[in-house]
Design an enzyme around this catalytic site. Sequence first.
Site, PDB file in Angstrom:
ATOM      1  CB  SER A 130      29.305  48.548  36.863  1.00 19.27           C
ATOM      2  OG  SER A 130      29.463  48.398  35.487  1.00 19.27           O
ATOM      3  CE  LYS A 185      30.228  45.541  39.083  1.00 23.44           C
ATOM      4  NZ  LYS A 185      31.319  44.675  39.011  1.00 23.44           N
ATOM      5  CG  HIS A 188      26.272  44.731  35.860  1.00 20.14           C
ATOM      6  ND1 HIS A 188      27.633  44.590  35.705  1.00 20.14           N
ATOM      7  CD2 HIS A 188      25.947  45.850  35.198  1.00 20.14           C
ATOM      8  CE1 HIS A 188      28.098  45.586  34.977  1.00 20.14           C
ATOM      9  NE2 HIS A 188      27.090  46.369  34.659  1.00 20.14           N
ATOM     10  CG  ASN A 189      30.233  41.763  36.885  1.00 17.23           C
ATOM     11  OD1 ASN A 189      29.700  42.862  36.733  1.00 17.23           O
ATOM     12  ND2 ASN A 189      31.391  41.617  37.495  1.00 17.23           N
ATOM     13  CD  GLU A 192      30.706  43.051  31.942  1.00 15.30           C
ATOM     14  OE1 GLU A 192      30.185  43.906  32.670  1.00 15.30           O
ATOM     15  OE2 GLU A 192      31.857  42.633  32.112  1.00 15.30           O
TER      16      GLU A 192
HETATM   17  P1  NBP Z   1      43.010  45.163  43.735  1.00 14.43           P
HETATM   18  O1  NBP Z   1      41.844  44.252  43.691  1.00 14.43           O
HETATM   19  O2  NBP Z   1      44.189  44.836  42.905  1.00 14.43           O
HETATM   20  O3  NBP Z   1      43.475  45.320  45.260  1.00 14.43           O
HETATM   21  C1  NBP Z   1      44.611  46.066  45.602  1.00 14.43           C
HETATM   22  C2  NBP Z   1      44.354  46.882  46.850  1.00 14.43           C
HETATM   23  O4  NBP Z   1      44.011  46.012  47.949  1.00 14.43           O
HETATM   24  C3  NBP Z   1      45.589  47.638  47.267  1.00 14.43           C
HETATM   25  O5  NBP Z   1      45.196  48.887  47.771  1.00 14.43           O
HETATM   26  C4  NBP Z   1      46.172  46.744  48.368  1.00 14.43           C
HETATM   27  O6  NBP Z   1      46.994  47.421  49.281  1.00 14.43           O
HETATM   28  C5  NBP Z   1      44.893  46.321  49.041  1.00 14.43           C
HETATM   29  N1  NBP Z   1      45.048  45.179  49.972  1.00 14.43           N
HETATM   30  C6  NBP Z   1      45.286  43.875  49.727  1.00 14.43           C
HETATM   31 BR1  NBP Z   1      45.590  43.161  48.071  1.00 14.43          BR
HETATM   32  N2  NBP Z   1      45.333  43.119  50.827  1.00 14.43           N
HETATM   33  C7  NBP Z   1      45.112  43.975  51.835  1.00 14.43           C
HETATM   34  C8  NBP Z   1      45.045  43.811  53.239  1.00 14.43           C
HETATM   35  N3  NBP Z   1      45.168  42.606  53.803  1.00 14.43           N
HETATM   36  N4  NBP Z   1      44.826  44.893  53.995  1.00 14.43           N
HETATM   37  C9  NBP Z   1      44.681  46.110  53.428  1.00 14.43           C
HETATM   38  N5  NBP Z   1      44.730  46.329  52.088  1.00 14.43           N
HETATM   39  C10 NBP Z   1      44.948  45.283  51.313  1.00 14.43           C
HETATM   40  O7  NBP Z   1      42.543  46.664  43.397  1.00 14.43           O
HETATM   41  P2  NBP Z   1      41.541  47.223  42.279  1.00 14.43           P
HETATM   42  O8  NBP Z   1      41.766  46.589  40.944  1.00 14.43           O
HETATM   43  O9  NBP Z   1      41.623  48.704  42.416  1.00 14.43           O
HETATM   44  O10 NBP Z   1      40.103  46.749  42.776  1.00 14.43           O
HETATM   45  C11 NBP Z   1      39.597  47.077  44.056  1.00 14.43           C
HETATM   46  C12 NBP Z   1      38.279  46.372  44.249  1.00 14.43           C
HETATM   47  O11 NBP Z   1      37.362  46.853  43.259  1.00 14.43           O
HETATM   48  C13 NBP Z   1      38.339  44.862  44.058  1.00 14.43           C
HETATM   49  O12 NBP Z   1      37.482  44.246  44.966  1.00 14.43           O
HETATM   50  C14 NBP Z   1      37.843  44.663  42.654  1.00 14.43           C
HETATM   51  O13 NBP Z   1      37.251  43.388  42.468  1.00 14.43           O
HETATM   52  C15 NBP Z   1      36.819  45.764  42.535  1.00 14.43           C
HETATM   53  N6  NBP Z   1      36.520  46.210  41.194  1.00 14.43           N
HETATM   54  C16 NBP Z   1      37.496  46.341  40.276  1.00 14.43           C
HETATM   55  C17 NBP Z   1      37.202  46.771  38.995  1.00 14.43           C
HETATM   56  C18 NBP Z   1      38.283  46.947  37.973  1.00 14.43           C
HETATM   57  O14 NBP Z   1      37.939  47.252  36.810  1.00 14.43           O
HETATM   58  N7  NBP Z   1      39.560  46.803  38.340  1.00 14.43           N
HETATM   59  C19 NBP Z   1      35.891  47.112  38.664  1.00 14.43           C
HETATM   60  C20 NBP Z   1      34.904  47.014  39.636  1.00 14.43           C
HETATM   61  C21 NBP Z   1      35.238  46.559  40.897  1.00 14.43           C
HETATM   62  P3  NBP Z   1      48.591  47.517  49.008  1.00 14.43           P
HETATM   63  O15 NBP Z   1      48.753  48.665  48.070  1.00 14.43           O
HETATM   64  O16 NBP Z   1      49.144  47.777  50.345  1.00 14.43           O
HETATM   65  O17 NBP Z   1      49.021  46.214  48.421  1.00 14.43           O
END
Ligand code: NBP
Length: 480
Positions: A130, A185, A188-189, A192
């Site tokens: 988080s 988690k 938690h959300n 929120e």
């Molecule tokens: P995203 O949720 O937007 O995912 C993008 C990533 O997933 C890229 O690296 C992409 O690779 C990869 N990917 C996908 Br889409 N399909 C794939 C596959 N079949 N094989 C391998 N890689 C694959 O990224 P994020 O916003 O950084 O979030 C990452 C995780 O963290 C998520 O589960 C999200 O829910 C969680 N999270 C996010 C936040 C936030 O504030 N954003 C907070 C807490 C948790 P590519 O580059 O090759 O397309």
Amino acid sequence: MSGTAQIGVTGLAVMGRNLARNFARHGFTVAVHNRTASRTHALVEEFGKEGTFVPADSPEEFVASLERPRRLVVMVKAGEPTDAVIREFAPLLEPGDVIIDGGNAHFEDTRRREKELREHGIHFVGTGISGGEEGALHGPSIMPGGSVESYGSLGPLLEKIAAKAKDGSPCVAHIGPDGAGHFVKMVHNGIEYADMQLIAEAYHLLRAVAGYSPGKIAETFRSWNTGRLDSYLIEITAEVLAHTDADTGKPFVDIVADEAEQKGTGRWTVQIALDLGVPVSGIAEAVFARSLSGHKDLRKASGALPGPRSEPLGEADAAAFAGQVEQALYASKIVSYTQGFHQIRAGSEAYGWNIDLGAVASIWREGCIIRAAFLDRIRAAYDDRPDLPSLLADKGFTEEIGTAQDDWRAVVTAAARGGVPTPGFSAAVAYYDALRAERLPAALTQGQRDFFGAHTYRRTDREGSFHTLWGGNRSEVRAD
Ligand code: NBP
């Protein structure tokens, strides 16, 4: 052959990239990999100076670059992409290795993945993270599940990169086996969501009943943020309300479409609460309020429905009302945390996780969106009494809500009179009154159920199940 990287991160979008940098900045050698290799190279090019990165273009190269037992963090989109990555990497791993899923996975998926990988001797650690992208870089609150053994190998690294509370303790703790981390988690959300809804209602009341401008409400929130409501969400609310749209010169909040999004976790929290039979009405009302806001056509079609005639309050009354809203917000917030912690306790019992609720409050204190002074109080309540049946049963919270309750009720009444929707505040008062009621009308509900469906009832004065012969002479028979 074993590599040199102490940890690896695959999935280098905003979260994964920042988490990898956080590990590197703390002196760890970090293997980095992404399905699309350009992200890997961009990371090393832009931030390579921050620490030691070992870029890998293929899963094989990535796995080979990790020291054993291997620790690899998966930060990809939750759902099928996570399964795809596990299918790709698991065959390359060996017993004792640890896969950490830092995405927002559904805890049932985490349970399934953990079980499947355990059969191959691989630890799977579903981990709630988080704090968004800033938190990932500067210190998130981390909620790892999985085996105790995996935490032994992983904990020291996570403790380094986690946010630190004011007392210096890291905002990370082993939550419990398999899906416990992702479950916590999720709740938690959910909390929120409830917090945001309550704040939104407070804003709406100050605007519609007190007649305050967004700027004046920003000031009000700023002053609240110096007291017991001190939290990240109150802080950013003041910022959002004080912001003026550059194009129109109008308050920013007036040019944003009033249709809120509701992504997975809030909805999941409510769905699971229904399955567990835990009343999380504050979270549910928050999810419903967002979904109602999105029904624009329905709202448009209902715009002519009659409402009350009301005038904003005069200046002195408005100031007094703002004080009452602060009390209502605080009391409602105690209720929504009470409900959330009840859900965590219920999940812990249902799945045998043995979650330490005080530790949960403790690791939410910094680095995360619900960071709030209030969490110290919750931790102290559970430290005092680990078996506390409900947060409301804590002496301190009982006293505070006792002090707040007249104002709380006055605010809900003013909202109903003024035609301002406050589902969060209203549901919180109803929950509080239902909990403290000596008798609930559930007795009548049971009577109705026995009448139309012979569902039986229990009596207050004797053991056993009973049924009344409603169609006959209305005599009572034993039903067990
Ligand atoms: P995203 O949720 O937007 O995912 C993008 C990533 O997933 C890229 O690296 C992409 O690779 C990869 N990917 C996908 Br889409 N399909 C794939 C596959 N079949 N094989 C391998 N890689 C694959 O990224 P994020 O916003 O950084 O979030 C990452 C995780 O963290 C998520 O589960 C999200 O829910 C969680 N999270 C996010 C936040 C936030 O504030 N954003 C907070 C807490 C948790 P590519 O580059 O090759 O397309």
